[in-house]
Design a protein around this motif. Structure first.
Motif, mmCIF file in Angstrom:
data_model
loop_
_atom_site.group_PDB
_atom_site.id
_atom_site.type_symbol
_atom_site.label_atom_id
_atom_site.label_comp_id
_atom_site.label_asym_id
_atom_site.label_seq_id
_atom_site.Cartn_x
_atom_site.Cartn_y
_atom_site.Cartn_z
ATOM 1 N N LYS A 176 0.857 -1.175 0.000
ATOM 2 C CA LYS A 176 0.000 0.000 0.000
ATOM 3 C C LYS A 176 0.898 1.230 0.000
ATOM 4 C CE LYS A 176 -3.666 2.330 2.450
ATOM 5 N NZ LYS A 176 -4.529 2.346 3.603
ATOM 6 N N PHE A 177 0.564 2.203 -0.828
ATOM 7 C CA PHE A 177 1.327 3.450 -0.890
ATOM 8 C C PHE A 177 0.446 4.585 -0.408
ATOM 9 C CE2 PHE A 177 2.455 7.365 -3.199
ATOM 10 C CZ PHE A 177 3.722 7.553 -2.685
ATOM 11 N N LYS A 178 0.977 5.379 0.499
ATOM 12 C CA LYS A 178 0.281 6.576 0.958
ATOM 13 C C LYS A 178 1.194 7.758 0.697
ATOM 14 C CE LYS A 178 -1.897 8.855 4.811
ATOM 15 N NZ LYS A 178 -2.135 8.887 6.247
ATOM 16 N N MET A 179 0.740 8.690 -0.140
ATOM 17 C CA MET A 179 1.591 9.822 -0.483
ATOM 18 C C MET A 179 1.662 10.819 0.674
ATOM 19 S SD MET A 179 -0.468 12.262 -3.155
ATOM 20 C CE MET A 179 -1.262 11.030 -4.120
ATOM 21 N N SER A 180 2.777 11.530 0.723
ATOM 22 C CA SER A 180 2.965 12.521 1.770
ATOM 23 C C SER A 180 2.119 13.757 1.472
ATOM 24 C CB SER A 180 4.432 12.927 1.875
ATOM 25 O OG SER A 180 4.796 13.727 0.768
ATOM 26 N N LYS A 181 1.914 14.555 2.480
ATOM 27 C CA LYS A 181 1.134 15.791 2.323
ATOM 28 C C LYS A 181 1.822 16.721 1.326
ATOM 29 C CE LYS A 181 -2.229 18.489 3.673
ATOM 30 N NZ LYS A 181 -3.515 18.317 3.040
ATOM 31 N N ASN A 182 3.159 16.783 1.359
ATOM 32 C CA ASN A 182 3.894 17.649 0.427
ATOM 33 C C ASN A 182 3.673 17.236 -1.019
ATOM 34 O OD1 ASN A 182 4.937 19.104 2.550
ATOM 35 N ND2 ASN A 182 6.879 17.997 2.583
ATOM 36 N N ASN A 191 -1.739 18.613 -6.521
ATOM 37 C CA ASN A 191 -3.020 19.305 -6.604
ATOM 38 C C ASN A 191 -2.892 20.761 -7.015
ATOM 39 O OD1 ASN A 191 -4.618 17.096 -5.958
ATOM 40 N ND2 ASN A 191 -4.378 17.441 -3.769
ATOM 41 N N ASN A 192 -1.715 21.339 -6.893
ATOM 42 C CA ASN A 192 -1.522 22.747 -7.253
ATOM 43 C C ASN A 192 -1.187 22.938 -8.715
ATOM 44 O OD1 ASN A 192 -2.104 23.777 -4.737
ATOM 45 N ND2 ASN A 192 -0.002 23.637 -4.034
#
Length: 93
Positions: free
Chosen positions: A79-85, A91-92
């Motif tokens: 499972k991969f969870k991307m960092s907030k950064n 998204n920007n």
């Protein structure tokens, strides 16, 4: 993007020959496989987390169409969870 396309992208980004880029990508992937077989969680700061998860034994309908329930064996998956950064950067755009 497939692995072949990724290797080409990597070689163009780093201005190197396709063969050397292919070798580096393969080495990285092999290292990740070996690391995940030893460590259940790998964290890359500002990128994300790779984690080994395991499903539980469960009853599922037989896919052969007999209408019976069978026991599905537990299996492991990554499972991969991307960092907030990384999420903010994606998204920007």
């Amino acid at each position: 993007m497939r692995k072949k396309e990724f290797k080409k992208f990597y070689s163009e980004l780093n201005k190197m020959e396709n063969e050397k880029a292919s070798q580096e990508v393969e080495e990285f992937l092999e290292t990740m496989k070996q690391a995940l077989s030893v460590y259940p969680k790998i964290v890359f700061r500002n990128f994300g987390t790779f984690e080994i998860k395991e499903t539980k034994t469960r009853r599922v309908l037989d896919p052969r169409g007999s209408g019976e329930f069978i026991q599905a064996k537990p299996r492991k998956f990554v499972k991969f969870k991307m960092s907030k950064n990384l999420e903010d950067k994606l998204n920007n755009k």
